[in-house]
Design a protein around this motif. Structure first.
Motif, short mmCIF file in Angstrom:
data_model
loop_
_atom_site.label_atom_id
_atom_site.label_comp_id
_atom_site.label_asym_id
_atom_site.label_seq_id
_atom_site.Cartn_x
_atom_site.Cartn_y
_atom_site.Cartn_z
N VAL A 90 0.85 -1.20 0.00
CA VAL A 90 0.00 0.00 0.00
C VAL A 90 0.88 1.24 0.00
N LEU A 91 0.52 2.21 -0.84
CA LEU A 91 1.18 3.52 -0.87
C LEU A 91 0.12 4.57 -0.54
N SER A 92 0.30 5.28 0.58
CA SER A 92 -0.69 6.23 1.08
C SER A 92 0.00 7.58 1.26
N CYS A 93 -0.39 8.57 0.44
CA CYS A 93 0.34 9.84 0.36
C CYS A 93 -0.59 11.01 0.65
N GLY A 94 -0.31 11.75 1.71
CA GLY A 94 -1.13 12.90 2.08
C GLY A 94 -0.45 14.22 1.77
N THR A 95 -1.21 15.17 1.25
CA THR A 95 -0.70 16.51 0.99
C THR A 95 -1.87 17.48 0.90
N SER A 96 -1.59 18.77 1.09
CA SER A 96 -2.61 19.79 0.84
C SER A 96 -2.26 20.62 -0.38
N PRO A 98 -1.35 19.32 -3.87
CA PRO A 98 -1.06 18.44 -5.00
C PRO A 98 -0.72 19.26 -6.24
N ASP A 99 -0.02 18.65 -7.16
CA ASP A 99 0.41 19.36 -8.37
C ASP A 99 -0.74 19.65 -9.32
N GLN A 100 -1.83 18.93 -9.19
CA GLN A 100 -3.00 19.11 -10.04
C GLN A 100 -4.22 18.59 -9.30
N ILE A 101 -5.41 18.93 -9.80
CA ILE A 101 -6.64 18.45 -9.18
C ILE A 101 -6.83 16.97 -9.50
N MET A 102 -6.59 16.58 -10.74
CA MET A 102 -6.61 15.19 -11.17
C MET A 102 -5.43 14.96 -12.10
N PRO A 103 -4.81 13.82 -12.08
CA PRO A 103 -5.00 12.65 -11.21
C PRO A 103 -4.59 12.95 -9.75
N SER A 104 -4.88 12.02 -8.88
CA SER A 104 -4.60 12.23 -7.47
C SER A 104 -3.09 12.26 -7.21
N HIS A 105 -2.73 12.83 -6.08
CA HIS A 105 -1.33 12.99 -5.71
C HIS A 105 -0.60 11.65 -5.65
N ALA A 106 -1.20 10.67 -4.99
CA ALA A 106 -0.48 9.41 -4.75
C ALA A 106 -0.23 8.64 -6.04
N VAL A 107 -1.14 8.71 -6.99
CA VAL A 107 -0.86 7.99 -8.24
C VAL A 107 0.26 8.69 -9.02
N MET A 108 0.37 10.00 -8.87
CA MET A 108 1.49 10.70 -9.50
C MET A 108 2.81 10.31 -8.84
N VAL A 109 2.78 10.15 -7.52
CA VAL A 109 3.97 9.66 -6.82
C VAL A 109 4.34 8.26 -7.32
N HIS A 110 3.33 7.41 -7.43
CA HIS A 110 3.56 6.05 -7.94
C HIS A 110 4.19 6.09 -9.32
N GLY A 111 3.76 7.05 -10.14
CA GLY A 111 4.32 7.18 -11.47
C GLY A 111 5.81 7.47 -11.47
N TRP A 112 6.30 8.14 -10.42
CA TRP A 112 7.73 8.40 -10.28
C TRP A 112 8.47 7.23 -9.64
N ALA A 147 -2.62 -5.63 4.37
CA ALA A 147 -1.27 -5.39 3.85
C ALA A 147 -0.26 -5.85 4.89
N ASP A 148 0.86 -6.37 4.42
CA ASP A 148 1.96 -6.70 5.33
C ASP A 148 2.92 -5.51 5.48
N VAL A 149 3.07 -4.75 4.40
CA VAL A 149 3.99 -3.61 4.38
C VAL A 149 3.30 -2.44 3.70
N ALA A 150 3.39 -1.27 4.29
CA ALA A 150 2.78 -0.07 3.72
C ALA A 150 3.73 1.11 3.86
N VAL A 151 3.61 2.04 2.95
CA VAL A 151 4.36 3.30 3.02
C VAL A 151 3.36 4.44 3.14
N ALA A 152 3.60 5.32 4.11
CA ALA A 152 2.80 6.54 4.28
C ALA A 152 3.72 7.74 4.13
#
Length: 382
Positions: A90-96, A98-112, A147-152
């Motif tokens: 699991v990848l769980s990313c919080g921010t106030s 984000p670089d854009q309204i859509m797509p969400s912040h965490a999927v953009m992080v995943h893209g990197w 999940a066994d392992v998660a990143v926040a």
């Protein structure tokens, strides 16, 4: 169903570029209407911040996106264990910010981070509490066995909203109307309060075999939006009745002329409410959780400004919860106010400071002024 214990086994941080001192801020953010700010020194004198970080070059050219900052912090978690990236569920990313309204912040992080492979991704919304919401989702995923392992993570790139060109159209409009060509304090105030950076935690259902882990005992939150109007907002304009008019209801010209997409703070609403409301749930919370303030070894309160430090201390005394300053661990002055990432930076620095020993209890308190919500958590060093 039995529930797992959850441990924070690694923490990391990533700051863009070199620290920026108080006198350099406008070299990066720019001069609105070509003139030095009248309010900068006043705000800085109260907030106690002496250094912060910007994802900018001097002159205001961006160097990183928020997603890139977050990806770099997550890579830091695995710099000595790159193969462990593939174990994250699991990848769980919080921010106030984000670089854009859509797509969400965490999927953009995943893209990197293509090295993560396929996994569940979640993007909690909010302001300062967004990082804690991300942590709670990761905690619950491991707690329930999903999940066994998660990143926040918690991250911010506020600087993109603070640069002078975000306000130039409004200033020029005021000039054309022969009005005072200075933006209002509720808009300029936050230019001297906010900074950039990212931090991440690795959570697992097993503690480290060597070295300390932080057991997550519990995480709780509360919102006062049923009683309180908005205090900090972006992409809207506050109306006379306290409601927000969405950016979607403005013309393209109005968006620029009114700096609708800038971050604003209703300072008059902030000061009398942010500390008392944060303290209100504590007596019941401490009693229900069996937590005695004397048992707290380290206290990590997120503060937007050093202005609130004594007020928080005095509020605890009113509640009968004496937490002496020697138990406080804060780094606002040299890290800056990084919103959703701030509490992560405190925990990261404390875990790597050499000050922690097994059995130490760490109490986290994160306020969010956007419409007054709060998150609380207790960690134990094991």
């Amino acid at each position: 169903m039995s529930l797992n214990e959850v441990y924070i086994n690694r923490t990391s941080h990533y700051f863009p570029n070199q620290p920026v001192n108080n006198e350099e801020m406008e070299d990066y953010l720019g001069y609105i209407n070509g003139k030095p700010s009248k309010s900068r020194r006043i705000v800085l004198r109260n907030n106690g911040i002496t250094n912060r970080y910007y994802a900018l070059e001097k002159g205001g050219k961006p160097t990183h996106t928020n997603a890139q900052l977050t990806a770099e912090a997550i890579r830091e978690l695995f710099k000595n264990n790159a193969e462990d990236l593939k174990a994250v569920d699991v990848l769980s990313c919080g921010t106030s910010s984000p670089d854009q309204i859509m797509p969400s912040h965490a999927v953009m992080v995943h893209g990197w981070l293509p090295e993560l492979g396929k996994l569940e991704v979640v993007s909690p919304s909010g302001v300062c509490c967004a990082g804690m919401h991300a942590l709670k989702y990761a905690y619950m995923a491991v707690k329930t066995g999903d999940a066994d392992v998660a990143v926040a993570s918690g991250s911010e790139r506020f600087s993109a909203s603070l640069v002078a060109n975000q306000f130039e159209d409004e200033v020029h409009k005021l000039e054309a109307l022969e009005e005072n060509p200075y933006i209002s304090f509720d808009k300029e105030f936050l230019r001297w309060m906010l900074s950039d950076g990212a931090s991440a935690f690795l959570l697992s259902n097993k503690p480290n075999e060597e070295g300390l882990s932080l057991k997550v005992e519990w995480i709780e939150g509360i919102s006062y939006a049923d009683d309180m109007e908005s205090c900090m907002y972006c992409g809207a304009e506050k109306q006379e009745d306290g409601s927000l008019k969405s950016y979607l209801e403005f013309s393209h010209e109005e968006l620029n002329e009114k700096s609708i997409m800038s971050i604003k703070q209703d300072v008059k609403l902030l000061s009398p409410n942010i500390v008392p409301l944060g303290g209100r749930p504590l007596p019941e919370l401490f009693e229900r959780r069996g937590l005695n303030p004397d048992d707290i070894t380290w206290y990590c309160p997120h503060m937007s400004s050093n202005f609130f430090k004594d007020k928080i201390y005095e509020e605890h005394l009113k509640l009968g919860h004496h937490i002496p300053y020697e138990k406080w661990f804060v780094n606002l002055s040299y890290v800056g106010n990084v919103g959703a990432a701030s509490v992560y930076f405190m925990v990261d620095e404390l875990l790597n400071s050499g000050k922690l020993k097994k059995g130490d209890k760490i109490f986290l308190l994160v306020p969010e002024s956007s419409r007054f919500s709060y998150m609380y958590a207790l960690l134990t060093a094991v």
